[in-house]
Design a protein around this motif. Structure first.
Motif, short mmCIF file in Angstrom:
data_model
loop_
_atom_site.label_atom_id
_atom_site.label_comp_id
_atom_site.label_asym_id
_atom_site.label_seq_id
_atom_site.Cartn_x
_atom_site.Cartn_y
_atom_site.Cartn_z
N LEU A 27 104.64 -17.10 104.68
CA LEU A 27 105.87 -16.30 105.11
C LEU A 27 105.77 -14.77 105.46
N VAL A 28 106.36 -14.33 106.76
CA VAL A 28 106.22 -13.09 107.17
C VAL A 28 107.65 -12.62 107.27
N VAL A 29 107.98 -11.49 106.57
CA VAL A 29 109.31 -10.82 106.48
C VAL A 29 109.04 -9.29 106.93
N LYS A 30 110.07 -8.60 107.52
CA LYS A 30 110.08 -6.96 107.47
C LYS A 30 110.79 -6.59 106.52
N THR A 31 110.38 -5.78 105.66
CA THR A 31 110.85 -4.87 104.69
C THR A 31 111.09 -3.65 105.09
N THR A 32 111.68 -2.80 104.19
CA THR A 32 112.23 -1.66 104.36
C THR A 32 111.05 -0.62 104.50
N ILE A 33 110.00 -1.28 103.89
CA ILE A 33 108.65 -0.28 103.83
C ILE A 33 107.52 -1.02 104.80
N GLY A 34 107.88 -2.02 105.54
CA GLY A 34 106.89 -2.59 106.46
C GLY A 34 106.75 -4.01 106.38
N GLU A 35 106.03 -4.60 107.23
CA GLU A 35 105.80 -6.18 107.37
C GLU A 35 105.19 -6.64 105.94
N LEU A 36 105.73 -7.68 105.51
CA LEU A 36 105.23 -8.32 104.26
C LEU A 36 104.71 -9.78 104.74
N HIS A 42 101.12 -15.50 95.83
CA HIS A 42 101.39 -14.04 95.58
C HIS A 42 101.91 -13.39 94.53
N VAL A 43 101.66 -12.29 94.37
CA VAL A 43 102.27 -11.87 93.17
C VAL A 43 103.92 -11.76 93.07
N PRO A 44 104.59 -11.88 91.91
CA PRO A 44 106.01 -11.91 92.03
C PRO A 44 106.82 -10.65 92.63
N LEU A 45 107.77 -10.49 93.60
CA LEU A 45 108.26 -9.26 94.12
C LEU A 45 109.70 -9.54 94.44
N ILE A 46 110.26 -8.30 94.56
CA ILE A 46 111.81 -8.28 95.16
C ILE A 46 111.54 -7.18 96.25
N ALA A 47 112.30 -7.30 97.38
CA ALA A 47 112.00 -6.37 98.16
C ALA A 47 113.29 -6.30 99.27
N ILE A 65 113.40 -17.25 111.93
CA ILE A 65 114.80 -17.30 111.70
C ILE A 65 115.02 -15.69 111.74
N ALA A 66 116.37 -15.61 112.33
CA ALA A 66 116.63 -14.18 112.72
C ALA A 66 117.58 -13.87 111.48
N VAL A 67 117.01 -12.59 110.57
CA VAL A 67 117.83 -12.61 109.30
C VAL A 67 118.31 -11.13 109.37
N ASN A 68 119.77 -11.03 108.93
CA ASN A 68 120.40 -9.73 109.01
C ASN A 68 120.37 -8.92 107.60
N GLY A 69 119.20 -8.21 107.41
CA GLY A 69 118.94 -7.62 106.18
C GLY A 69 119.00 -8.27 104.91
N GLY A 70 119.62 -7.77 103.90
CA GLY A 70 119.37 -8.43 102.72
C GLY A 70 118.19 -8.21 101.70
N PHE A 71 117.89 -9.25 101.15
CA PHE A 71 116.53 -8.88 100.25
C PHE A 71 115.85 -10.33 99.99
N ILE A 72 114.46 -10.15 99.50
CA ILE A 72 113.66 -11.46 99.22
C ILE A 72 113.24 -11.16 97.83
N GLU A 73 113.31 -12.49 97.13
CA GLU A 73 112.96 -12.49 95.86
C GLU A 73 111.53 -13.61 95.98
N PHE A 74 110.61 -13.27 95.34
CA PHE A 74 109.42 -14.28 95.38
C PHE A 74 108.82 -14.36 93.92
N SER A 75 108.72 -15.43 93.44
CA SER A 75 108.19 -15.95 92.29
C SER A 75 107.75 -17.44 92.19
N ASP A 76 106.72 -17.78 91.51
CA ASP A 76 106.11 -19.19 91.55
C ASP A 76 106.34 -20.02 92.60
#
Ligand code: ATP
Length: 139
Positions: A27-36, A42-47, A65-76
């Motif tokens: 999965l590739v997303v664009k966070t406020t601090i860059g592409e992730l 991968h280690v758990p994260l929220i961005a 998928i066009a994503v209008n901001g928001g946030f991502i949570e990843f674990s397990d």
């Protein structure tokens, strides 16, 4: 839910409901601090996310998928994106997005002339949403 250690489960939800739910290899997303880029285990994260595309790779295929901001949570190995709005590539109405882009550009021009910073800021965000949809639809 992905119980396989080499697969990600990706889910995108909005106030309108679930827009996307698929398994993928990356999965590739664009966070406020860059592409992730997120691979399985991968280690758990929220961005926080910016207005941009999310890409889910599976084998030789990729969903955009066009994503209008928001946030991502990843674990397990489960990624959940929560956003105000999101559209799968095939669900994007390009004409509507082009209209929204033109409206936003006209509003930006007027707001700049009137030194209306609030309207300008809102129109700039609307422009980003429209351009993002156009870009995702045309890939
Ligand atoms: P518009 O000015 O065209 O309404 P908007 O950026 O203000 O665009 P949003 O408030 O982000 O729209 O979204 C409202 C709803 O419309 C959401 O469900 C969103 O997914 C959907 N939507 C907005 N634009 C498009 C589009 N071009 N194609 C498909 N769905 C769209």
């Amino acid at each position: 839910m992905a119980d396989n250690q080499s697969v990600l489960s990706v889910s995108i939800v909005t106030p309108d409901g679930q827009v996307y739910e698929e398994n993928g290899d990356m999965l590739v997303v664009k966070t406020t601090i860059g592409e992730l880029g997120i691979l399985p285990n991968h280690v758990p994260l929220i961005a926080s996310l910016v207005v941009d595309e999310a890409r889910v790779k599976h084998g030789d295929n990729e969903d955009e998928i066009a994503v209008n901001g928001g946030f991502i949570e990843f674990s397990d190995n489960v990624a959940t994106i929560v956003a105000d709005s999101a559209e799968r590539q095939d669900d994007i109405d390009v004409n509507r997005a082009e209209d929204a882009r033109k409206r936003a550009e006209a509003t930006i021009k007027k707001a700049q002339e009137a030194h209306d910073t609030d309207t300008l800021a809102r129109a700039e965000v609307a422009l980003r949403r429209a351009v993002n949809r156009i870009n995702v639809a045309k890939h």
